[in-house]
Design a protein around this motif. Structure first.
Motif, short mmCIF file in Angstrom:
data_model
loop_
_atom_site.label_atom_id
_atom_site.label_comp_id
_atom_site.label_asym_id
_atom_site.label_seq_id
_atom_site.Cartn_x
_atom_site.Cartn_y
_atom_site.Cartn_z
N GLY A 1 -0.23 -8.71 17.71
CA GLY A 1 0.81 -9.18 16.96
C GLY A 1 1.31 -7.45 16.70
N ALA A 2 0.26 -6.53 16.27
CA ALA A 2 0.77 -4.91 15.91
C ALA A 2 1.29 -4.50 16.31
N ALA A 3 1.40 -4.49 17.56
CA ALA A 3 2.30 -3.88 18.53
C ALA A 3 3.45 -4.67 19.27
N PRO B 1 16.54 2.77 17.26
CA PRO B 1 16.19 2.34 18.02
C PRO B 1 15.15 2.44 17.81
N SER B 2 14.51 2.63 16.69
CA SER B 2 12.88 2.69 16.85
C SER B 2 12.68 3.32 15.43
N ALA B 3 11.65 3.24 14.72
CA ALA B 3 10.81 3.76 12.76
C ALA B 3 10.35 5.37 13.90
N THR B 4 10.09 5.76 15.10
CA THR B 4 9.76 7.03 15.15
C THR B 4 11.54 7.82 15.31
N ALA B 5 12.18 7.50 16.50
CA ALA B 5 13.47 7.74 16.48
C ALA B 5 14.64 8.20 14.74
N ASP C 1 -1.94 7.95 8.76
CA ASP C 1 -0.59 7.24 9.27
C ASP C 1 0.00 7.20 10.36
N HIS C 2 0.10 6.83 11.29
CA HIS C 2 0.92 6.85 12.88
C HIS C 2 1.57 8.24 13.14
N ASP C 3 1.53 8.47 14.25
CA ASP C 3 1.84 9.50 14.27
C ASP C 3 3.57 9.91 14.33
N SER C 4 4.35 8.88 13.67
CA SER C 4 5.16 8.56 14.33
C SER C 4 6.20 8.94 12.70
N ASN C 5 5.13 8.93 11.49
CA ASN C 5 4.93 9.12 10.20
C ASN C 5 4.64 10.36 10.33
N ALA D 1 3.02 2.27 4.25
CA ALA D 1 2.38 1.32 3.22
C ALA D 1 1.40 0.65 4.00
N ALA D 2 0.75 0.81 5.22
CA ALA D 2 -0.68 0.09 5.83
C ALA D 2 -0.52 0.75 7.00
N SER D 3 -2.05 1.46 7.28
CA SER D 3 -2.46 1.47 8.81
C SER D 3 -2.63 0.28 9.62
N ASN D 4 -2.34 0.62 10.36
CA ASN D 4 -1.33 0.00 12.08
C ASN D 4 -2.58 0.09 12.75
N ALA D 5 -4.06 0.39 12.09
CA ALA D 5 -5.37 0.74 12.81
C ALA D 5 -6.54 -0.36 11.94
N VAL E 1 8.08 6.02 2.99
CA VAL E 1 7.19 5.26 3.76
C VAL E 1 6.94 4.52 4.85
N ASP E 2 6.33 4.92 5.58
CA ASP E 2 6.24 4.27 6.75
C ASP E 2 5.82 2.80 6.43
N GLY E 3 7.04 2.19 6.12
CA GLY E 3 6.54 0.00 6.25
C GLY E 3 6.58 -0.36 7.51
N VAL E 4 6.61 0.07 8.44
CA VAL E 4 6.35 -0.69 10.23
C VAL E 4 5.26 -1.52 10.07
N HIS E 5 3.76 -1.15 9.84
CA HIS E 5 2.92 -2.28 9.79
C HIS E 5 2.85 -3.53 8.33
N ALA E 6 3.40 -2.96 7.30
CA ALA E 6 3.40 -3.65 6.46
C ALA E 6 4.22 -4.86 6.92
N THR F 1 10.92 0.14 8.70
CA THR F 1 10.46 -0.96 9.38
C THR F 1 11.04 -0.50 10.99
N SER F 2 10.02 -1.70 11.88
CA SER F 2 10.71 -2.64 12.93
C SER F 2 10.82 -3.62 12.96
N ALA F 3 12.05 -4.60 13.83
CA ALA F 3 12.46 -5.70 13.32
C ALA F 3 11.14 -6.52 14.41
N TYR F 4 10.50 -5.58 15.63
CA TYR F 4 9.92 -6.25 16.64
C TYR F 4 8.54 -6.45 15.56
N LYS F 5 8.18 -5.57 14.94
CA LYS F 5 6.83 -6.18 14.29
C LYS F 5 7.13 -7.77 13.75
N TRP F 6 8.15 -7.84 13.35
CA TRP F 6 8.89 -9.38 12.91
C TRP F 6 9.13 -10.29 12.97
C1 LIG Z 1 2.37 1.69 11.15
C2 LIG Z 1 3.71 2.02 12.37
N1 LIG Z 1 4.18 3.01 11.34
C3 LIG Z 1 5.12 3.25 12.98
C4 LIG Z 1 5.27 2.44 14.33
C5 LIG Z 1 6.51 3.61 14.96
O1 LIG Z 1 7.40 2.46 15.69
P1 LIG Z 1 8.47 2.35 16.45
O2 LIG Z 1 7.79 1.72 17.67
O3 LIG Z 1 9.61 1.19 16.05
O4 LIG Z 1 8.91 3.71 16.85
C6 LIG Z 1 4.44 1.96 14.34
C7 LIG Z 1 4.24 1.43 15.84
O5 LIG Z 1 3.97 0.76 16.40
C8 LIG Z 1 3.69 2.05 13.59
O6 LIG Z 1 2.58 0.24 14.08
#
Ligand SMILES: Cc1ncc(COP(=O)(O)O)c(C=O)c1O
Length: 437
Positions: A51-53, A112-116, A141-145, A192-196, A219-224, A242-247
C-alpha cells in the motif's frame, strides 16, 4: 549498537499489548472485515502489503469515477449542464481535500503527481531566490521532495543544506535544524513520514525554526496522509502535498496551501488560462472523473469509524462535519494500524536473518528490511509466489538508501494500510520464515 557498517541494529522486539495487533479493536470504532469487503480487488486473495506504493480502491471510488463519465462531463465554465457538473466536481474535490488535511478549499491545487507539484512549486518559488540564499532538504525524504529543490537551487546559484538521518535510530533529529536554518533560508523541505522506514519527524518544530527565520516550509505528506489525522496548520506546513492513490483514491495529487500565500507566487502559465488562485497553478485540463473519485475517497476515509465521530471533542450539539468524521476515522485508523504494526515488528524481530532499518519513536506503519544473503527482489519474488505483495528497491528514498549503503538494490518494504489485517501480516511472516529463520 551500530554494528553493521553504519547500518542500524536489528530492531528490538516490541512488547505486544493484549488484544492489539490481531484486528481485535472495538468494531464500532474500526471494523476491518467490513472495510475489506468494500475493496473488490482484495477478493483475489493476495495479501496487499504494497500500500505504501499505492492502495487499492473501494467500490464507491470506482463508482464515482464511472458515474461521472456515465452522467456526462464537459470542460469547465461552459453554458451547458455537463460543464456545470465538472465545475461542481472540481469544487467538491477541493473541499474534500481541504477536509482531509485541515486546509482551505481555495488553496488546494491539483496535479498529476506529488512529484509534478514539487517541480511546479520549486520552479515558481525559486524565481525569487538570489545568490547567497540557501534551502534545507533532508536525507529522509522521498526524492520528489529533494531533487526538484536542489535542481532549482543549482539554477538559482543557491546553497543546499542537508538535514541528516541518524542511521541507528532512523530519526531525523530536530536539533540540527537550528544550525541549518539561517536568515537567508528560503525553503525548508521535509517529509511528514518516510516512505521507507516510516519515521515521522517533528515537522511542527522544524517549521517553527523555519518560520522564525522567514523561510517557507514545504511538507511532503504523501506517506503520512493515509495513516493519521492531518492538520496542516498544526504542522506549520506552508505547503503540504498528498497523493490520492495512497489513500484509496485515483492517481491524482494535491498541494494544499493558504490562498493568500498562493497569491504571492506566479508560475509559468498559458496566456488565456485563469490567473486566479488556485487555478493558475493547474496546467491544462484537470482529470474531472478522477476528481470525483478523490471526493469519494475522502468520504470513504471519513466513514471508516462512523461511531467515533459522535465523540469528537467540540462536536457537541453542533452537526458533525466531514472534517470531524475524517479526524475521528483517521485516529481510529492510526490506532488500528499501530496494533498491526506491533505484530509485524514483533514477528520480524524473531527472524534471525532479518535486518530492520529504523526504529524511530513516531512511525507510520512501514517496515524496511533485508534478509541476509538474499537479494530484495528475490525476497519479493519468494513472497509473491505465496500471494504476498511487497516492494523491493529503494522506493525513491534514494538519499536514505545511499546513506544506509543499500543502493542500488534497496531493501524489502512492507507498507500496512487500514485494509490490511492480521492474516496479511501472518502470511508475510510465515512466507519469510523459511528464508530468514
Ligand atoms: C513520501 C512520498 N513522497 C512522494 C512520493 C511521490 O508521489 P507521486 O507518485 O504522487 O509523485 C511518494 C510516492 O511513493 C512518496 O511515498
Amino acid at each position: 549498537m551500530d554494528t553493521k557498517e553504519g547500518r542500524p541494529d536489528k530492531e528490538e522486539k516490541p512488547e505486544l499489548t493484549a488484544g492489539i495487533g490481531d484486528g481485535a479493536l472495538d468494531p464500532r470504532t474500526f471494523d476491518v472485515a467490513a472495510v475489506r469487503a468494500l475493496y473488490p480487488a482484495l477478493a483475489d486473495g493476495h495479501a496487499y502489503l504494497d500500500g505504501a506504493a499505492g492502495t487499492q480502491v473501494p467500490s464507491a471510488v470506482i463508482e464515482a469515477i464511472a458515474g461521472a463519465y456515465r452522467e456526462g462531463i464537459g470542460n469547465l465554465d461552459g453554458a451547458f449542464a455537463a460543464s456545470r457538473r465538472s465545475d461542481a466536481i472540481v469544487a467538491e474535490a477541493r473541499a474534500a481535500v481541504a477536509d482531509l488535511v485541515g486546509g482551505t478549499a481555495e488553496g488546494v491545487v491539483f496535479g498529476p503527481s506529488a512529484t509534478a507539484l514539487a517541480y511546479r512549486a520549486s520552479d515558481a518559488l525559486s524565481r525569487a531566490w538570489t545568490a547567497g540564499d540557501d534551502i534545507v532538504v533532508s536525507r529522509l525524504d522521498h526524492d520528489s521532495n529533494v531533487r526538484p529543490w536542489i535542481q532549482a537551487a543549482a539554477r538559482a546559484g543557491v546553497t543546499v543544506k542537508w538535514a541528516e538521518v541518524d542511521l541507528v535510530t532512523g530519526e531525523l533529529p530536530t536539533a540540527q535544524y537550528a544550525d541549518l536554518i539561517g536568515p537567508r533560508t528560503r525553503v525548508v523541505a521535509v517529509t511528514a513520514a518516510s516512505n521507507a522506514i516510516g519515521t515521522r519527524p517533528d515537522v511542527a518544530a522544524v517549521a517553527e525554526l523555519g518560520h522564525a527565520a522567514g523561510a517557507l516550509v514545504y511538507v511532503d505528506g504523501v506517506h503520512a496522509t493515509p495513516h493519521l489525522p492531518v492538520d496542516v496548520a498544526a504542522l506549520g506546513a506552508d505547503f503540504y502535498t498528498t497523493s490520492a492513490y495512497k489513500w484509496s483514491g485515483p492517481h491524482v495529487a494535491a498541494l494544499a496551501a493558504s490562498p493568500a500565500l498562493l497569491e504571492t507566487v506566479w508560475p509559468d502559465k498559458l496566456a488565456p488560462s485563469s490567473n486566479a488562485v488556485p487555478w493558475r497553478f493547474e496546467r491544462g485540463t484537470l482529470p474531472f472523473a478522477d476528481l470525483a473519485g478523490v471526493t469519494a475517497a475522502v468520504e470513504h476515509l471519513a466513514s471508516l469509524a462512523p461511531a467515533a465521530a459522535s465523540g469528537v471533542s467540540g462536536a457537541g450539539a453542533s452537526p458533525v462535519t466531514r472534517r470531524d468524521r475524517v479526524l475521528a476515522s483517521m485516529k481510529a485508523v492510526e490506532t488500528y494500524e499501530a496494533g498491526l504494526f506491533a505484530r509485524l515488528l514483533g514477528g520480524l524481530a524473531e527472524l534471525e536473518r532479518v535486518t530492520l532499518y529504523g526504529k524511530a519513536a513516531r512511525r507510520a506503519p512501514t517496515a524496511f528490511f533485508s534478509v541476509a544473503g538474499v537479494a530484495p527482489r528475490a525476497v519479493a519474488e519468494h513472497l509473491a509466489a505465496q500471494g504476498v505483495n511487497v516492494w523491493d528497491g529503494d522506493n525513491y528514498a534514494y538519499e536514505l538508501c545511499t546513506a544506509l549503503g543499500l543502493e542500488p538494490d534497496g531493501a524489502v518494504r512492507t507498507g500496512l494500510v487500514h485494509y490490511n489485517d492480521a492474516s496479511d501480516v501472518d502470511r508475510l511472516l510465515n512466507g519469510l520464515a523459511d528464508l530468514a529463520r
